[in-house]
Motif scaffolding. Structure first.
Motif, mmCIF file in Angstrom:
data_model
loop_
_atom_site.group_PDB
_atom_site.id
_atom_site.type_symbol
_atom_site.label_atom_id
_atom_site.label_comp_id
_atom_site.label_asym_id
_atom_site.label_seq_id
_atom_site.Cartn_x
_atom_site.Cartn_y
_atom_site.Cartn_z
ATOM 1 N N TYR A 1 -4.778 4.145 0.786
ATOM 2 C CA TYR A 1 -4.162 3.018 0.083
ATOM 3 C C TYR A 1 -4.248 1.750 0.911
ATOM 4 O O TYR A 1 -4.443 0.651 0.369
ATOM 5 N N ASN B 1 -0.223 1.848 -4.725
ATOM 6 C CA ASN B 1 0.379 3.182 -4.834
ATOM 7 C C ASN B 1 1.187 3.238 -6.117
ATOM 8 O O ASN B 1 1.456 2.219 -6.749
ATOM 9 N N SER C 1 -9.235 5.583 -2.652
ATOM 10 C CA SER C 1 -8.222 6.363 -3.365
ATOM 11 C C SER C 1 -8.624 6.567 -4.820
ATOM 12 O O SER C 1 -7.804 6.943 -5.637
ATOM 13 N N TYR D 1 -1.276 7.732 3.767
ATOM 14 C CA TYR D 1 -1.436 6.544 2.925
ATOM 15 C C TYR D 1 -2.590 5.654 3.378
ATOM 16 O O TYR D 1 -2.778 4.553 2.863
ATOM 17 N N TYR E 1 0.805 -1.229 0.000
ATOM 18 C CA TYR E 1 0.000 0.000 0.000
ATOM 19 C C TYR E 1 0.834 1.273 0.000
ATOM 20 O O TYR E 1 0.294 2.367 -0.053
#
Ligand SMILES: *[C@@H]1O[C@H](CO)[C@@H](O)[C@H](O)[C@H]1NC(C)=O
Ligand SMILES: *[C@@H]1O[C@H](CO)[C@@H](O)[C@H](O)[C@H]1NC(C)=O
Ligand SMILES: *[C@@H]1O[C@H](CO)[C@@H](O)[C@H](O)[C@H]1NC(C)=O
Ligand SMILES: *[C@@H]1O[C@H](CO)[C@@H](O)[C@H](O)[C@H]1NC(C)=O
Length: 753
Positions: free
Chosen positions: A324, A145, A377, A321, A125
């Protein structure tokens, strides 16, 4: 809550939501929690993964009869711990069917390269190293990502936007940044942006900073984890390498307020902050800004609110993040749901997976590759190499934190400036982005007004004096004393002097010109050369010709011998001949290699730490072979002068003061030689660069030589006006005759012994 922090924990969630008949299916998770040795902490992503797991296990349409269980281990952003935790997962009592994480490239890479031996498909991720894009090395690896290299596109687009053409790279010496730097250097070369250095460091950035300082780097791209970036900034502060002229381009994925952490540096937050200034950071657009509903039914923003609530309970900072992490968990669930469906056709279940089951692994792999959904995302789908491409936020540190000022659309894979959409505004202390190199501003250096006025006044006074002499000369041309000194020729001397004086004024016209008056300046350049050269020939040439006549008359001892052409008319012809040599020479010079205006710098200022450098320039008259041309001219004039000296010497004993200027000619020549021999070498060496000194030297040389010559030639005659009584021309002639002097028929002013 602390149950996730260290070691192995089994997360049991949402049990009540599903029937107890559900069989647990294990997923191996990696999170980088203890990063006291440096690296990127992905602890903040955990609550998002946990949230996703809750949502997945609540979803009735997914994985019927199966309950996903996530086993989390701390990979510590370390390759050693990554291997250790992978082994722990594999040797555990349960079988894990897939791997999720870790967040940090250093840990992700060894897991990705080894995981294939146990047929484990891995979904990361946050791991950004470009190396993981290599499908032949990492066939079972996926990440939600984008690789770090996507930021390179944004960085280069940014460099182009601000016309930064000279940059430096500083990187932490770890594989991920070495790879990113390699890709970046390739892009920079392609875009013709010059790279003044790519320095790397492991622990101590002092040498790097010293080198950057020495190279006067302005735009610096930093490829490090957050801790090393703090160290770098602290070192920059200690070395005084900061200011309005420096812009750092950083990674945007450091934790919020990363510069305020002081555990690993000796600087205060204020010091780190003054060192990094208004840095620009690039961060993936992680949380979708869309208001569309995600696979879960909530919008990305609603999911983020849930995440923030969930994250309150953990001791790690909020991690950007998170989205993600949430989506990675969904990728795992959807891939398994699809696999589960496919396996049913062949009478298998996911629980039939073992570490040597290549068949089920290949179905999981294929299912993962085909996963496509709208997540927290945004649209999640993998490229052929298992990567995902996203857009980049462009952020700038303003006031007290990072502000999003724009977004870079990376989906086209190019570095076009138009891919940048500036939505906010950049802040620059100077009002505009500092240039990557000091900008040189030329400033024309003019002659000081007082100096010009002084010299011009002297020259004007000289012109006035010449005019006075001219009037006296014409008015008194019938007087013996003047008549004997050939008033007609004297006018040429005066004309020559006036030309020389005019030249002084022309040498100073620079005060009124600037760079745009190129054409006028070039014209004046040539014109004043012609003027000075001809003026000199007129003044001295005439003087010497007169002396030549005296010499001819007085060396002709046999009086009856025809003296030849010595009438003024002939002398003027000689003068014309001399002038035509000048004109011919100057014409050739002008035609072949004419004088042109050139802008010359006086000196270059040291531009270190400066945004603009002021470069004084002046307009110089020059041509390709100026020295040769001038050499020829000087030789011609010098020969003329030697000839004059010779005549003056030969006629030194002639006792007619009205005729004999030889002593004065000698003095004049002496004067001129002294001045020329001082000013020419000085003008070409010491004061060549100094506009004022050069002008002062040249103009005073001309003023002094011309005035002294004028005074030496006409001064004695001037005196004679005042002391000698008004003679009748006839009486003078009579007395001259009585002194046994025979007048030459061709030369009324001349008397011959
Ligand atoms: C984190 O790791 C360091 C060394 O790697 C260790 O000394 C420390 O005890 C660890 N912290 C925790 C909370 O386990
Ligand atoms: C947070 O922790 C508290 C107790 O420490 C607990 O009551 C609460 O349910 C937790 N919240 C979440 C979202 O996990
Ligand atoms: C999971 O698989 C089933 C078929 O087994 C399918 O009907 C369902 O739509 C899938 N769930 C999702 C969220 O795709
Ligand atoms: C798959 O697992 C089930 C039990 O979960 C078992 O009955 C079956 O034999 C297994 N199939 C294979 C091919 O191993």
């Amino acid at each position: 809550m602390d149950n996730i922090v260290f070691g192995i924990f089994v997360v049991l969630l949402a049990l009540a939501m599903k029937s107890s008949a559900n069989v647990p299916l294990y997923i191996g998770g990696f999170i980088d929690l203890n990063t006291t040795n440096g690296g990127w902490n992905s602890g903040g992503v955990y609550p998002a993964i946990e949230l996703a797991l809750q949502h997945i296990n609540q979803d009735q349409s997914l994985l019927q009869g199966i309950k996903l269980e996530l086993v989390i281990k701390d990979s510590r952003c370390s390759d050693a711990y990554a291997i250790k935790t992978l082994v722990e997962h594999i040797t555990a009592d349960h079988t894990v069917v897939m791997l999720i994480g870790p967040g940090c490239s250093i840990a992700a890479e060894p897991i990705a390269i080894a995981g294939k031996f146990w047929n484990l498909v891995q979904v990361a991720y946050a791991a950004g190293t470009p190396r993981l894009s290599d499908k032949t090395l990492f066939p079972l690896f996926y990440r939600v990502n984008a690789p770090e290299t996507v930021a390179n596109l944004a960085i280069v687009a940014m460099l182009k936007k601000f016309k930064w053409s000279r940059v430096a790279i500083v990187k932490e010496d770890v594989a991920v940044f070495n790879d990113v730097s390699e890709g970046l250097q390739l892009l920079l070369r392609r875009e013709n942006i010059s790279l003044i250095g790519a320095n790397s460091f492991i622990t101590n950035p002092d040498n790097v900073i010293t080198d950057l300082k020495q190279k006067d780097a302005r735009i610096i791209i930093v490829l490090t984890y957050e801790g090393k970036c703090r160290k770098l900034m602290c070192s920059a502060f200690r070395h005084g390498f900061y200011g309005k002229h420096i812009v750092w381009l950083l990674r945007g994925w450091y934790v919020e307020d990363w510069s305020k952490v002081v555990t690993d540096v000796t600087c205060s937050p204020q010091e780190v902050q003054s060192a990094h200034g208004n840095y620009i950071a690039f961060e993936e657009v992680i949380l979708s800004t869309s208001t569309e509903k995600t696979i879960n039914g909530l919008t990305p923003d609603q999911l983020n609110k849930l995440y923030l609530r969930q994250a309150r309970n953990i001791s790690y900072p909020i991690n950007s993040y998170a989205a993600y992490g949430y989506d990675a968990m969904w990728v795992v669930a959807l891939a398994l749901n699809r696999t589960n469906t496919l396996l049913k056709e062949s009478g298998l279940t996911l629980h039939n997976f073992t570490y040597d089951n290549k068949y089920i692994a290949s179905i999981i792999n294929e299912s993962t590759a085909k996963t496509r959904f709208f997540g927290m995302s945004g649209e999640v789908a993998f490229l052929d190499n298992g990567d995902r491409i996203s857009s980049m936020w462009i952020e700038q540190f303003q006031d007290d934190g990072e502000i999003r000022v724009g977004v870079f659309d990376a989906t086209h894979g190019d570095t076009g400036v138009d891919r940048i959409n500036v939505t906010g505004s950049f802040y620059w202390p100077e009002g505009s982005p500092p240039p990557s190199e000091p900008v040189t501003i030329t400033e024309i250096v003019l002659i000081e007004m007082p100096l010009f006025v002084t010299m011009a006044t002297i020259a004007c006074a000289g012109i006035f004096l010449s005019t006075l002499f001219l009037i006296l000369n014409i008015k008194n041309r019938q007087r013996t004393f003047i008549r004997m000194s050939s008033p007609y020729l004297n006018n040429f001397i005066i004309a020559g002097s006036i030309m020389c004086y005019t030249c002084v004024i022309l040498f100073g016209v620079d005060v009124f010109l600037d760079e745009s008056d190129h054409v006028i300046h070039s014209a004046i350049c040539s014109f004043r050369l012609w003027l000075l050269s001809c003026g000199y020939t007129l003044a001295f040439g005439t003087m010497f010709i007169k002396t030549w006549r005296v010499y001819k008359i007085f060396t002709n001892h046999k009086l009856d011998k025809q003296l030849g052409r010595l009438h003024d008319r002939h002398l003027v012809c000689m003068l014309a001949l001399m002038l035509s040599v000048d004109l011919l020479f100057l014409s050739v010079w002008q035609a072949v290699d004419g004088l042109k205006t050139e802008i010359r710098n006086v000196q270059t200022e040291n531009g270190r730490n400066k945004i603009t450098i002021l470069m004084p320039v002046f307009l110089a008259c020059t041509c390709t072979h100026k020295l040769i041309w001038l050499g020829c001219l000087y030789t011609y004039k010098g020969l003329l002068m030697i000839f004059g000296l010779f005549l003056a010497w030969e006629t030194r004993n002639v006792s007619y003061p009205a005729l004999n200027d030889s002593r004065y000619i000698g003095l004049s020549v002496y004067n001129v030689v002294i001045w020329v021999s001082i000013s020419v070498p000085l003008g070409y060496t010491v004061v060549y660069d100094s506009v004022n000194a050069h002008f002062a030297l040249v103009s005073s040389a001309i003023n002094i030589c011309t005035t002294s010559t004028l005074l030496l030639v006409f001064g004695p005659k001037l005196r004679s006006f005042s002391i000698s009584p008004e003679h009748h021309p006839e009486s003078t002639r009579a007395s001259a005759k009585s002194n046994v002097v025979k007048q030459h028929p061709e030369c009324p002013g001349c008397k011959c012994e």
